[in-house]
Design a protein around this motif. Structure first.
Motif, PDB file in Angstrom:
ATOM      1  N   ARG A  43      -1.546  -7.824  -5.832  1.00  0.00           N
ATOM      2  CA  ARG A  43      -0.825  -6.639  -6.730  1.00  0.00           C
ATOM      3  C   ARG A  43       0.359  -7.034  -7.356  1.00  0.00           C
ATOM      4  O   ARG A  43       1.483  -7.032  -6.824  1.00  0.00           O
ATOM      5  N   GLY A 133      -2.273   8.076   0.232  1.00  0.00           N
ATOM      6  CA  GLY A 133      -0.932   8.060   0.237  1.00  0.00           C
ATOM      7  C   GLY A 133      -0.677   8.861  -1.025  1.00  0.00           C
ATOM      8  O   GLY A 133      -1.358   9.272  -1.752  1.00  0.00           O
ATOM      9  N   PRO A 134       0.818   8.656  -1.393  1.00  0.00           N
ATOM     10  CA  PRO A 134       1.768   8.009  -0.378  1.00  0.00           C
ATOM     11  C   PRO A 134       2.152   8.897   0.446  1.00  0.00           C
ATOM     12  O   PRO A 134       2.456   9.940   0.484  1.00  0.00           O
ATOM     13  N   THR A 138       8.359   6.251  -1.995  1.00  0.00           N
ATOM     14  CA  THR A 138       8.238   4.992  -2.228  1.00  0.00           C
ATOM     15  C   THR A 138       8.782   4.583  -3.688  1.00  0.00           C
ATOM     16  O   THR A 138       8.474   5.325  -4.572  1.00  0.00           O
ATOM     17  N   THR A 140       8.125   1.471  -4.874  1.00  0.00           N
ATOM     18  CA  THR A 140       7.412   0.162  -5.098  1.00  0.00           C
ATOM     19  C   THR A 140       6.375   0.599  -6.403  1.00  0.00           C
ATOM     20  O   THR A 140       6.362  -0.177  -7.096  1.00  0.00           O
ATOM     21  N   GLY A 169       5.596   3.817   1.523  1.00  0.00           N
ATOM     22  CA  GLY A 169       6.659   4.132   2.173  1.00  0.00           C
ATOM     23  C   GLY A 169       6.710   3.697   3.661  1.00  0.00           C
ATOM     24  O   GLY A 169       7.460   4.386   4.571  1.00  0.00           O
ATOM     25  N   VAL A 189       3.975  -2.724   1.497  1.00  0.00           N
ATOM     26  CA  VAL A 189       4.475  -3.599   0.394  1.00  0.00           C
ATOM     27  C   VAL A 189       5.631  -4.145   0.898  1.00  0.00           C
ATOM     28  O   VAL A 189       5.913  -5.339   1.283  1.00  0.00           O
ATOM     29  N   SER A 190       6.845  -3.433   0.514  1.00  0.00           N
ATOM     30  CA  SER A 190       8.043  -3.810   0.598  1.00  0.00           C
ATOM     31  C   SER A 190       8.636  -4.372   1.864  1.00  0.00           C
ATOM     32  O   SER A 190       9.394  -5.355   2.093  1.00  0.00           O
TER      33      SER A 190
HETATM   34  N1  3NM Z   1      -0.144   2.775  -3.538  1.00  0.00           N
HETATM   35  P1  3NM Z   1       5.871   0.310  -0.333  1.00  0.00           P
HETATM   36  S1  3NM Z   1       1.965   3.984  -2.507  1.00  0.00           S
HETATM   37  C1  3NM Z   1       0.571   0.410  -4.171  1.00  0.00           C
HETATM   38  O1  3NM Z   1      -0.047   6.312  -2.770  1.00  0.00           O
HETATM   39  C2  3NM Z   1       0.927   1.699  -3.430  1.00  0.00           C
HETATM   40  O2  3NM Z   1      -1.523   5.107  -3.528  1.00  0.00           O
HETATM   41  C3  3NM Z   1       0.376   3.986  -3.181  1.00  0.00           C
HETATM   42  O3  3NM Z   1       4.488   0.421  -1.203  1.00  0.00           O
HETATM   43  C4  3NM Z   1      -0.555   5.152  -3.236  1.00  0.00           C
HETATM   44  O4  3NM Z   1       5.054  -0.074   1.104  1.00  0.00           O
HETATM   45  C5  3NM Z   1       1.855   2.197  -3.077  1.00  0.00           C
HETATM   46  O5  3NM Z   1       6.843  -0.553  -0.461  1.00  0.00           O
HETATM   47  C6  3NM Z   1       3.397   1.629  -3.036  1.00  0.00           C
HETATM   48  O6  3NM Z   1       6.269   1.756  -0.155  1.00  0.00           O
HETATM   49  C7  3NM Z   1       3.558   1.196  -1.551  1.00  0.00           C
END
Ligand code: 3NM
Length: 216
Positions: A43, A133-134, A138, A140, A169, A189-190
């Motif tokens: 991604r 999600g989320p 987040t 990200t 998150g 992700v992060s």
């Molecule tokens: N999709 P992190 S939230 C790529 O809610 C992505 O569909 C999401 O990143 C959704 O783990 C998200 O760093 C980002 O919070 C998640």
């Protein structure tokens, strides 16, 4: 079709070069795969198509060697060119049946969902798994909707037969709670690509998730 969510619990890792502390993709992906991550999504939002294609070819080789599932975010053409196991799309992308016509019967199609209506529509449209999600706030993802919290996750766990992946998150400190509320697969992700020591982080996150699930 490769089994997605093969075990009782699973971590689903996503790449993000902006959060990877300057380390090359091969190093980050290598550490995730060596640590036992078996679902990896490419991604990247701001790279040129040629660069993404090159990186996806690399990840296809690495995931194949590791026996891991490789999924490409958004870019159906690149997923097809590199022979990815799956493509992951969002609510604003092409409809799932049209994507299915392009990718054929064997490629997994994952769809991000944020409401019960979207989850039911994803099932009816023929998605292979859904993102849920989320769960938490987040930084990200740009244009992310408000956190859906545990209510939507629990609803999916009770009502949807498709595999689902909790996202948004999720960290070492809260993944046990996410598991307690019904998630069997969590996407991060992060927390993973941004960890100084990816091996140690994957292990700690997995341990915390098992804690949340409790004994078999
Ligand atoms: N999709 P992190 S939230 C790529 O809610 C992505 O569909 C999401 O990143 C959704 O783990 C998200 O760093 C980002 O919070 C998640």
């Amino acid at each position: 079709m490769p089994a997605i969510l093969p075990g009782r619990t699973d971590l689903y890792a996503l790449t993000d070069s902006r959060l990877s502390l300057g380390r090359p993709l091969a190093v980050v992906a290598g550490a995730l795969l060596e640590s036992g991550v078996r679902i990896l999504q490419y991604r990247e939002k701001k790279l040129k198509a040629g660069k993404m294609l090159e990186e996806c070819r690399l990840l296809r080789r690495l995931t194949e060697r590791a026996g891991a599932c490789f999924i490409v975010n958004d870019h159906i053409d690149i997923a097809m060119l590199v022979g990815a196991d799956g493509v992951h799309i969002g609510q604003e992308d092409l409809p799932v049946p049209e994507v299915r016509r392009l990718v054929g019967p064997d490629m997994l199609i994952g769809l991000s969902t944020h409401t019960p209506e979207q989850a039911v529509a994803a099932v009816n449209a023929g998605a292979d798994y859904i993102g849920v999600g989320p769960i938490f706030a987040t930084q990200t993802k740009e244009d992310v909707v408000d956190p859906v919290g545990f209510e939507y996750l629990e609803w999916v766990a009770r009502n949807i037969e498709l595999p689902f992946v909790a996202i948004g998150g999720i960290k070492e400190h809260n993944i046990a709670d996410v598991a307690r509320h019904g998630a069997r697969c969590c996407a991060l992700v992060s927390e993973l690509v941004g960890a100084q020591d990816i091996h140690a982080k994957v292990e700690a996150v997995r341990r915390a998730m098992r804690e949340g699930l409790g004994p078999d």
